[in-house]
Structures are given as structure tokens and as C-alpha cells.
Design an enzyme around this catalytic site. Structure first.
Site, PDB file in Angstrom:
ATOM      1  N   LYS A 195     -22.234 -88.039 -50.849  1.00  0.00           N
ATOM      2  CA  LYS A 195     -22.377 -87.141 -49.686  1.00  0.00           C
ATOM      3  C   LYS A 195     -22.766 -85.715 -50.082  1.00  0.00           C
ATOM      4  O   LYS A 195     -22.287 -84.738 -49.518  1.00  0.00           O
ATOM      5  CB  LYS A 195     -21.079 -87.102 -48.868  1.00  0.00           C
ATOM      6  N   ASP A 230     -10.003 -91.537 -45.898  1.00  0.00           N
ATOM      7  CA  ASP A 230      -9.943 -91.319 -44.444  1.00  0.00           C
ATOM      8  C   ASP A 230      -9.543 -92.561 -43.644  1.00  0.00           C
ATOM      9  O   ASP A 230      -8.773 -92.463 -42.687  1.00  0.00           O
ATOM     10  CB  ASP A 230     -11.235 -90.689 -43.908  1.00  0.00           C
TER      11      ASP A 230
HETATM   12 MG    MG Z   1     -15.543 -88.026 -42.681  1.00  0.00          MG
END
Ligand code: MG
Ligand code: ADP
Length: 513
Positions: A195, A230
Site C-alpha cells: 500500500k 484490521d
Molecule cells: Mg484499511
């Protein structure tokens, strides 16, 4: 009639025929082009087909790959990472807890006050911050310095926290959504970045130690109690609301899932004992692959041109980062086949220029003349004056791509249910018949903008779930949207594993000697 008049009449007739000929020729040519454009759509529809039989093959493949990933390290493209989370919040958590959520370009700090009964979050304060771009490729010291200084500001501004809460060390859940090799609930090593992050000095390092060191440096009396990703946070929050929650799925920019597995089914970690007999497994399901996935030439090209070819195959078919680019590639092909969209614009050649929210807006354009589609084609892709019938094709392309994504996500979810024997068929071995397998109420927590903000995606996903499971079983399966699970869930897990909590059992989890 004189000769002259006859001559004129013949001339007019010839000219009329010629004009008619040109018109007919043009019409034929444009019809041929139109047919070619429609052909592109038909081809796409065919290669994206997801009849229920194929979805069931994907379900089986998911369950089998999960099994393989649990059997041995590297046994499957599914990493099936251990999280060391052996219990999930029950509602009895009480007090004030914090979370730090780092997993993309934004990070969040959060404080929750828990009331001690199920679903009783008394207050919740979240602060979002963008990570300055230069810090994403700088040093771990710079990054943690920044994060902890924001956390310090957040803590210093708090007014609502009771004296009692302030008199003891503040406890913190750390959500770190990058691939991590975890060795305990509060310790893990960074495998690699993604990312957009690339901080070399942190690869292979222990993450909580870095955070804890930075907290100390800032003079913050805070203790990081748990390290989670997450989806684990989402599962924790889902379970806090509803004890029947067994899995969590995130479908946003990327996609991932986790679920509660029996410890004895985690064969690659023999002798794993947990206080509950279970452990949450982080599947990293974005990397799932099966030959049953319906793949198009657009998927293949996008994958080849990506920085991670052959990786994240499932994610590239279902998540927000990629769907817009598949649509862009199809429109480009239509443009090349015909001039109905006008010349190929440089924008149309730009990867990832058509972002997910714009694609969703085109798909959900309900205006009779597809105004929104026209505006997005014009402004984002620089394609002017597209006729209405071609705009309708664009909507259809969005529909095909989204429908495939949603249906595959549904198959993935049923794959998890199958692995844990909650799909009504008696699980992976199929030892029980559908009729004698008693179906228990089963909840899956779901987050991510594709599911929460894109109605068509959500509807297609539900429809496919019903088709695969059958109405009777499907009525026992509930998809429940949670909010901010990645950080609220981490704070809940911090509370559950708090040193001050009597139910804490950091020593309840160990390997048999
Ligand atoms: Mg996220
Ligand atoms: P995360 O970036 O952590 O995955 P989200 O769940 O909010 O967070 O997902 C954001 C992604 O969802 C965006 O990158 C985009 O691809 C997609 N998205 C955002 N808004 C919409 C929308 N209205 N409809 C469809 N997809 C959306």
C-alpha cells in the site's frame, strides 16, 4: 418530354441512388462497428459468468485451500496466519481503552469507554490523520515519531476520561494491517510492506517493540496490549455486538477475511493450546487463487502490468482498487473497435484513472439520459459526446464487473462457512447430509465501502449467498455491518487482554511442551 428533360430526370435519379448508396453504406459500416462494440460486451459477459455451479466450485476451492494453508507453512496461496487471538470480546469489558490503526494512507487514533455490558460503548472518539507521503518511505523512527506525537496530542486533549482511568497506565490496541508473522498476541515481525509503504529498516523487525520504544520516548505512559490486523478488529467488534459472529470480511480498497478456527485444526502449529480451544486465523484471502475463478483477458493484462503479478488474484477481481481499472480496460477496447466513443483519449490509456466511487456512480446512475455517465466519461476519461446507447453499454460493463466481484465475494464467505461446518452441508468432508446438519445462527461481520456504500454490490452479494446456500440455510446466515471495527475492535481486544482485567489470560495461550 424533350431529351433535355429526360437527361435531367436520369441525372437526378442517379444522384439520388448514389446518395442513398452512401447513406446505406455508412449505416452498414456503423452497424458493423456497433455490432463489434456489442461483441466486446458479450464476450465480457461470457467470460465473467458466475452460475451457481461455478460459485460452488469456488466455495469448495476456498475451503480446500484454507485446509491446505492450515496444514503446512506455504501449503497454499492462502497464508492462514496465526493471530494468537484466542478469545473475542463478550461485552463484559469495562473501562477506557485506546487504539492506534495503521494500515494505509490514513491512520486513526481512538479512545472508547466501555460500559461492561454487551454493545455498551459509552463514548467513542476517533481522530483520523493522513500519513505525510514522505514518511511512508522514510525510516521507522520517523514514522513512529509522527504517530506517537499525534497520539500524544490526542491524549492531551482528552477531558472526558475519569480520574481513575488516568491514574493507571493507558492500554492500547495496535492495528497494523500489513503482512506480519505473529508470535504472540502482542508481538509480531513485519514480513513486507505494501500500500505504498517502503521503510526498509523495519522489514523483519518486531513491531510492538518499535511502538513501545517510541511511546516511551514521547513520555507517554501507554502500554500496547495487543497487535492485530484490521479484519481481526472487525471480528472482535462483531462479536462484541453478537456472540454468534464467527468471521469477518473487509471489502474496501483491498480485501481480507479472518475467522475463528479450532486450534486442533491448525495442523501446521501442532500442540497449540489456547484457553478457548480456538484461535482467530487471518486468511489474507486476497491472495486466494483457483482455476474456477472466471478470468478475462482484462484481468490477465491488469495483473501482468501490476507491481505484484500472480499475487492477490482474488483481490484483483473483487476489491475497490481494481474494479474501475477493469472497466476502463473494457471501454478502451470498445474505443479501439469502433469510433462510437470517438478517438482514444490519453486519459483512457491511464491506469487506475477510473476510481471505484466513479464506477459505482455510473453503475447506479438512474437518470433517464444517463447524465452522470456522460459527465464521468467526459471529465474523467475525456470521452466527449458519447451517444445514449453507448452510455447504456458502459453501465452494463460496470454491472458485469461488479456482479462478478460481489458473487465471488459471496462464494468466498460461504467457503469459510463450509470450512467451519456452518454452510448446512456438514463441512469440508461433507460427512453429514444437508438434512441432518442442524444449522446454527451464524453471523459474519462485514466492513468496507464496497459493501457499505455500493448498494448494487451488496445486493448482488446477498443474492449469490442465497443462491449458493439455498433459502433455507441462508436464513440462518446474517451479514452484519460494523463500523470502525479495525480500531474499536483493537481497543476491545486491549480491554479483553488488559493487565487489570481479571479474565486476562496472556498465559492461557501456549504450546504444549
Ligand atoms: Mg484499511
Ligand atoms: P480502506 O481503504 O481501508 O479499504 P474503505 O472500506 O473505506 O477503506 O474503502 C475505500 C475504498 O472503497 C476506496 O478505495 C474505493 O475503492 C471504494 N469506495 C469508496 N467509496 C465508494 C462508493 N461510494 N462505492 C463503491 N466503492 C467505493
Amino acid at each position: 418530354m424533350g431529351r433535355l428533360a429526360v437527361g435531367i430526370a436520369v441525372g437526378v435519379a442517379v444522384a439520388t441512388c448514389a446518395v442513398a448508396g452512401v447513406v446505406v453504406g455508412r449505416r452498414l459500416r456503423s452497424r458493423r462497428k456497433w455490432r463489434r462494440v456489442v461483441g466486446v460486451l458479450r464476450e465480457l459477459e461470457d467470460s465473467c459468468e458466475t452460475p451457481v455451479g461455478r460459485l460452488k466450485q469456488v466455495v469448495d476451492a476456498m475451503a480446500v485451500e484454507m485446509h491446505a494453508g492450515l496444514a503446512s507453512e506455504g501449503g497454499s496461496k492462502l497464508k492462514m496466519l496465526l493471530t494468537f487471538v484466542d478469545r473475542l470480546p463478550t461485552g463484559s469489558e469495562i473501562g477506557t481503552y485506546y487504539a492506534l490503526d495503521l494500515g494505509g494512507t490514513n491512520f486513526r487514533v481512538l479512545r472508547v469507554q466501555l460500559g461492561g455490558t454487551r454493545s455498551s460503548i459509552l463514548s467513542k472518539d476517533v481522530k483520523r490523520q493522513r500519513i505525510p507521503e514522505h514518511l511512508m518511505t522514510s525510516t521507522s523512527e520517523d514514522l513512529f515519531d509522527f504517530i506517537t506525537s499525534k497520539l500524544k496530542q490526542f491524549v492531551e486533549q482528552e477531558e472526558t476520561v475519569s480520574e481513575a482511568a488516568q491514574s493507571r497506565t493507558r492500554e492500547l490496541g495496535f492495528t497494523f494491517s500489513f503482512p506480519v508473522k505473529q508470535i504472540s498476541i502482542r508481538s509480531g515481525f513485519l514480513i513486507r510492506w505494501n500500500k505504498g509503504f517502503a521503510i526498509e529498516d523495519m522489514i523483519g523487525c518486531e513491531i510492538v517493540e518499535r511502538l513501545q520504544g517510541a511511546l516511551m520516548k514521547k513520555g507517554l505512559d501507554m502500554w500496547a496490549t495487543v497487535l492485530v490486523n484490521d479484519t481481526v478488529g472487525i471480528l472482535a467488534l462483531g462479536h462484541y455486538y453478537d456472540a454468534d459472529t464467527v468471521a469477518a470480511v473487509k471489502i474496501g480498497t483491498g480485501t481480507n477475511a479472518c475467522y475463528m478456527e479450532r486450534a486442533d485444526a491448525i495442523i501446521k502449529c501442532q500442540g497449540l493450546l489456547t484457553s478457548s480451544g480456538g484461535m482467530v486465523v487471518n486468511m489474507e484471502w486476497g491472495n486466494f487463487w483457483s482455476s474456477h475463478l472466471p478470468r478475462t483477458t482484462y484481468d490477465i493484462d491488469m495483473d501482468l502490468e501490476s507491481p505484484n503479478p500472480n499475487d492477490q488474484g482474488f483481490e484483483k477481481m473483487i476489491s475497490g482498487m481494481y474494479l474501475g481499472d477493469i472497466v476502463r480496460r473494457v471501454i478502451l477496447r470498445m474505443c479501439e473497435e469502433s469510433d462510437i466513443f470517438g478517438p482514444v483519449s490519453s486519459k483512457l490509456l491511464t491506469p487506475f484513472v477510473l476510481e471505484m466511487p466513479l464506477m459505482a456512480a455510473m453503475h447506479e446512475d438512474e437518470s433517464p439520459d444517463l447524465k452522470e455517465v456522460a459527465a464521468i466519461l467526459r471529465e474523467t476519461l475525456e470521452i466527449q459526446g458519447v451517444p445514449l446507447k453507448a452510455r447504456r453499454l458502459v453501465v452494463k460493463v460496470c454491472d458485469v464487473v461488479t456482479r462478478r466481484a460481489a458473487r465471488l465475494a459471496a462464494a468466498g464467505i460461504v467457503g469459510i462457512l463450509k470450512k467451519i461446518g456452518r454452510d448446512g452441508t456438514g463441512g469440508i468432508t461433507g460427512s453429514r447430509s444437508r438434512s441432518d446438519a442442524k444449522m446454527r445462527r451464524t453471523v459474519v461481520a462485514v466492513e468496507g465501502s464496497l459493501y457499505t456504500s455500493y448498494m448494487m454490490f451488496r445486493e448482488y452479494l446477498h443474492e449469490a449467498l442465497n443462491e449458493i446456500l439455498g433459502e433455507e440455510v441462508a436464513q440462518h446466515v446474517v451479514l452484519r455491518t460494523t463500523e470502525d471495527g479495525s480500531c474499536v475492535g483493537a481497543a476491545l481486544l486491549a480491554a479483553l487482554h488488559s493487565s487489570s482485567s481479571s479474565s486476562s489470560s496472556s498465559d492461557g495461550l501456549h504450546r504444549r511442551q
